[in-house]
Design an enzyme around this catalytic site. Sequence first.
Site, PDB file in Angstrom:
ATOM      1  N   CYS A   2      34.395  35.151 133.653  1.00 26.13           N
ATOM      2  CA  CYS A   2      33.848  36.044 134.810  1.00 26.13           C
ATOM      3  C   CYS A   2      33.310  37.397 134.480  1.00 26.13           C
ATOM      4  O   CYS A   2      33.561  37.880 133.195  1.00 26.13           O
ATOM      5  CB  CYS A   2      34.759  36.123 135.770  1.00 26.13           C
ATOM      6  SG  CYS A   2      35.618  34.626 136.387  1.00 26.13           S
ATOM      7  N   ARG A  27      29.334  35.523 129.190  1.00 22.98           N
ATOM      8  CA  ARG A  27      30.995  35.548 129.340  1.00 22.98           C
ATOM      9  C   ARG A  27      31.285  34.026 129.981  1.00 22.98           C
ATOM     10  O   ARG A  27      32.328  33.689 129.795  1.00 22.98           O
ATOM     11  CB  ARG A  27      31.523  36.537 130.342  1.00 22.98           C
ATOM     12  CG  ARG A  27      31.286  37.875 129.618  1.00 22.98           C
ATOM     13  CD  ARG A  27      31.897  39.104 130.621  1.00 22.98           C
ATOM     14  NE  ARG A  27      33.461  39.083 131.009  1.00 22.98           N
ATOM     15  CZ  ARG A  27      34.390  39.682 130.496  1.00 22.98           C
ATOM     16  NH1 ARG A  27      33.868  40.227 129.310  1.00 22.98           N
ATOM     17  NH2 ARG A  27      35.404  39.386 130.549  1.00 22.98           N
ATOM     18  N   TRP A  73      33.711  32.127 137.029  1.00 21.42           N
ATOM     19  CA  TRP A  73      33.885  30.678 136.467  1.00 21.42           C
ATOM     20  C   TRP A  73      35.013  30.234 137.093  1.00 21.42           C
ATOM     21  O   TRP A  73      36.157  30.741 137.327  1.00 21.42           O
ATOM     22  CB  TRP A  73      34.402  31.295 134.829  1.00 21.42           C
ATOM     23  CG  TRP A  73      34.628  30.098 133.905  1.00 21.42           C
ATOM     24  CD1 TRP A  73      33.279  29.426 133.278  1.00 21.42           C
ATOM     25  CD2 TRP A  73      35.624  29.404 133.843  1.00 21.42           C
ATOM     26  NE1 TRP A  73      33.810  28.472 132.476  1.00 21.42           N
ATOM     27  CE2 TRP A  73      35.067  28.333 132.785  1.00 21.42           C
ATOM     28  CE3 TRP A  73      37.014  29.152 133.877  1.00 21.42           C
ATOM     29  CZ2 TRP A  73      36.098  27.573 132.093  1.00 21.42           C
ATOM     30  CZ3 TRP A  73      37.680  28.374 133.301  1.00 21.42           C
ATOM     31  CH2 TRP A  73      37.392  27.433 132.496  1.00 21.42           C
ATOM     32  N   ASN A  99      38.503  38.962 138.898  1.00 18.83           N
ATOM     33  CA  ASN A  99      38.577  38.199 137.698  1.00 18.83           C
ATOM     34  C   ASN A  99      40.002  37.915 137.619  1.00 18.83           C
ATOM     35  O   ASN A  99      40.753  38.868 137.774  1.00 18.83           O
ATOM     36  CB  ASN A  99      38.066  38.932 136.334  1.00 18.83           C
ATOM     37  CG  ASN A  99      36.437  39.020 136.335  1.00 18.83           C
ATOM     38  OD1 ASN A  99      35.916  38.689 137.135  1.00 18.83           O
ATOM     39  ND2 ASN A  99      36.121  39.544 135.270  1.00 18.83           N
ATOM     40  N   GLY A 100      40.459  36.673 137.160  1.00 18.15           N
ATOM     41  CA  GLY A 100      41.781  36.440 136.834  1.00 18.15           C
ATOM     42  C   GLY A 100      42.323  35.354 137.842  1.00 18.15           C
ATOM     43  O   GLY A 100      41.577  34.925 138.689  1.00 18.15           O
ATOM     44  N   GLU A 485      36.212  24.777 111.671  1.00 21.20           N
ATOM     45  CA  GLU A 485      35.448  25.772 112.443  1.00 21.20           C
ATOM     46  C   GLU A 485      34.025  25.076 112.520  1.00 21.20           C
ATOM     47  O   GLU A 485      33.360  25.175 113.641  1.00 21.20           O
ATOM     48  CB  GLU A 485      35.275  27.147 111.690  1.00 21.20           C
ATOM     49  CG  GLU A 485      34.247  27.958 112.228  1.00 21.20           C
ATOM     50  CD  GLU A 485      34.695  28.508 113.717  1.00 21.20           C
ATOM     51  OE1 GLU A 485      33.793  29.137 114.248  1.00 21.20           O
ATOM     52  OE2 GLU A 485      35.656  28.336 114.141  1.00 21.20           O
ATOM     53  N   LYS A 489      32.196  24.355 115.943  1.00 23.94           N
ATOM     54  CA  LYS A 489      30.812  25.091 116.491  1.00 23.94           C
ATOM     55  C   LYS A 489      29.933  23.951 117.095  1.00 23.94           C
ATOM     56  O   LYS A 489      29.411  23.728 117.953  1.00 23.94           O
ATOM     57  CB  LYS A 489      30.037  25.555 115.128  1.00 23.94           C
ATOM     58  CG  LYS A 489      30.753  26.800 114.653  1.00 23.94           C
ATOM     59  CD  LYS A 489      30.253  28.057 115.674  1.00 23.94           C
ATOM     60  CE  LYS A 489      31.368  28.288 116.796  1.00 23.94           C
ATOM     61  NZ  LYS A 489      32.551  28.833 116.441  1.00 23.94           N
ATOM     62  N   GLU A 492      31.101  22.342 120.316  1.00 20.54           N
ATOM     63  CA  GLU A 492      31.214  23.611 121.350  1.00 20.54           C
ATOM     64  C   GLU A 492      29.585  23.642 122.099  1.00 20.54           C
ATOM     65  O   GLU A 492      29.362  23.815 123.124  1.00 20.54           O
ATOM     66  CB  GLU A 492      31.108  25.052 120.749  1.00 20.54           C
ATOM     67  CG  GLU A 492      32.666  25.333 120.820  1.00 20.54           C
ATOM     68  CD  GLU A 492      32.888  26.839 119.996  1.00 20.54           C
ATOM     69  OE1 GLU A 492      33.595  27.626 120.741  1.00 20.54           O
ATOM     70  OE2 GLU A 492      32.234  26.944 119.290  1.00 20.54           O
ATOM     71  N   HIS A 508      44.561   8.985 106.047  1.00 20.23           N
ATOM     72  CA  HIS A 508      45.749   8.719 107.037  1.00 20.23           C
ATOM     73  C   HIS A 508      45.246   8.686 108.183  1.00 20.23           C
ATOM     74  O   HIS A 508      45.662   8.995 109.168  1.00 20.23           O
ATOM     75  CB  HIS A 508      46.642   9.988 106.747  1.00 20.23           C
ATOM     76  CG  HIS A 508      47.525   9.998 105.409  1.00 20.23           C
ATOM     77  ND1 HIS A 508      48.306   9.470 105.106  1.00 20.23           N
ATOM     78  CD2 HIS A 508      46.928  10.555 104.382  1.00 20.23           C
ATOM     79  CE1 HIS A 508      48.790   9.568 104.098  1.00 20.23           C
ATOM     80  NE2 HIS A 508      47.768  10.498 103.254  1.00 20.23           N
ATOM     81  N   LYS A 607      33.111  33.388 127.267  1.00 23.27           N
ATOM     82  CA  LYS A 607      33.174  34.060 125.967  1.00 23.27           C
ATOM     83  C   LYS A 607      34.638  34.596 125.692  1.00 23.27           C
ATOM     84  O   LYS A 607      35.241  34.508 124.671  1.00 23.27           O
ATOM     85  CB  LYS A 607      32.048  35.103 125.750  1.00 23.27           C
ATOM     86  CG  LYS A 607      32.238  36.013 124.484  1.00 23.27           C
ATOM     87  CD  LYS A 607      31.933  35.234 123.337  1.00 23.27           C
ATOM     88  CE  LYS A 607      31.836  36.136 122.262  1.00 23.27           C
ATOM     89  NZ  LYS A 607      31.463  35.195 121.154  1.00 23.27           N
TER      90      LYS A 607
END
Length: 612
Positions: A2, A27, A73, A99-100, A485, A489, A492, A508, A607
């Site tokens: 947000c 964000r 968001w 926000n929150g 990572e 990427k 995402e 395995h 973000k």
Amino acid sequence: MCGIVGYIGSKEAFPILLKGLKRLEYRGYDSAGIALLNSSLNIYKKAGKVSDLEKFTDHKHLTANIGIGHTRWATHGEPNDANAHPHLSQSGNLAIIHNGIIENYAPIKEELKKRGYVFHSDTDTEVLVNLIEEIKKQEKTTTDEAVRIALNEVVGAYAIVVIDKNDPDVLIAARKGSPLVLGIGEEEFFIASDASPIIEYTKNVIYLDDQEYAVVNRDGRYTIKTLGNVEKSHAIQKLEMSIEAIEKGGFEHFMLKEIYEQPTVIADSLRGRMNAQQGWIKMGGLTEYINRIDKAQRFIITACGTSWHSGLIGEYLIEDLARVPVEVEYASEFRYRNPIINETDVVIAISQSGETADTLAAIELAKERRALIYGICNVIGSSIARTTHAGSYTHAGPEIGVASTKAFSTQICILTLIALQMAMEKGTVPTSKIREILYELENIPKKIEEALKLDKQIQELAKIYKDSKNFLYLGRGYNFPVALEGALKLKEISYIHAEGYPAAEMKHGPIALIDEEMPVVFLATNQSAYEKIVSNVQEVKARKGKIIAVVNKGDKLIRALADHVIEVPETEEILSPLVTIVPLQLLAYHIAILRGCNVDQPRNLAKSVTVE
């Protein structure tokens, strides 16, 4: 997560708010809105992008010198016009952005319904603005006092800005667990969830602390108090970022710009903290607590997402160089599993934004148990920077792309310096070897520049694999976290399913997935496990998997086995993640572009995750 922007002064508010919302798009959000106060309080909001809001407000009467804006968001209620912020109180006199999450909104909502309130959204935010209105009415008090009382009754996290139609010369802002910064101009104020909407107008800012609220007046006066009604004084800080840092600078996307910035920001991260020729390392935050750190029985690294991956590399570095045991914990799990934490422990908390809710909660838990907390973050003045005992800024500069790139690299640099300084203090690594590593660390920016020259080759590779359904990333030792990572990427920003594994774990389970359609990315630069990795490559080749190998320049053995080879400059094995991650970032970027994905604002992602 947000975005908040507010303005009060003599300028036209709407252009400032709209530009601020555009600055905050990185964000992550799914709707946007603006409230403007002139003779009346008008709300304009739309599900979708800020551009949809801009079209919606075209040709409307938008003259005002005070207003608030928000990108949402979704948490409570689906993304639609009704749930978008700002929200009005039932009388239409108050508007709020938030926000929150207000955790106890449901019982408050039921009580307000009994008192005749009707709700037009599914949000906890509309409950909060009506609670403020009800308190103001019942207590016959000012709006700022009603805000203070209301925030003492709610449970949860928030950053809010409130505007009152009957008090057009005031904005009220408050925070708990979600960032809020106050920009101070010439008889004007700016309020935002981070500095990006403010930097264009002023460099003078105050970062509100948790459980504080600010009342700002059009005439240039402002007051900051705690929720306990105690007035506070804050030093005005100077923003160090520039407007150029939050613009694309000729690149098509922020993510690509930030990938290419890595040589520069790594040099910035190292500057003043080490000197290879003279053989010294000076980490300011570390030096202050060096006696306690030297005596630490254990290190715990806590983080989320990409920062967790850098933490895994930190585990290898600290154990390898300083010979102290390290545990790496997901912050979201750490805080809930009743971990054993002792006074002799050092907890390293890593977060790009410095506002990650789960990491902040993990810090609070560790502080309660009297561990030493060391923070690694990028944003100056952030909550983690203010909450920890000591720490280091990464100096990566603003990272606008949601998928982290340069922040990851600079976090690794800080962890490397911490491990090296500890090794020097403890005598666990010969001085000659430490100096050798420092020389190589100084050369890393040039080696990343070499790796960036692979961009065209990787674009061609992306064309071959853009329609793949799955990817597997495999690495050993220091390259195992890089495999994680690289997979993160790709998923995402391209929405392709990808998994990272230690190469030895392939047998395995994951080996069952390998067929002629499966691309497998091998990170094969570590000399210490080279023969083992060759064996893993042969196992995939025998099952007709498509092999993409990242190798050191001049490699011949794996080149003969792989379908595609990406050669990177050779470096010290402990520093190899700084080089091997670059082609993986570029591969994810180019595949996502070819698939038509929004690489800077991937779907469903934010973000800075400031709520659980």
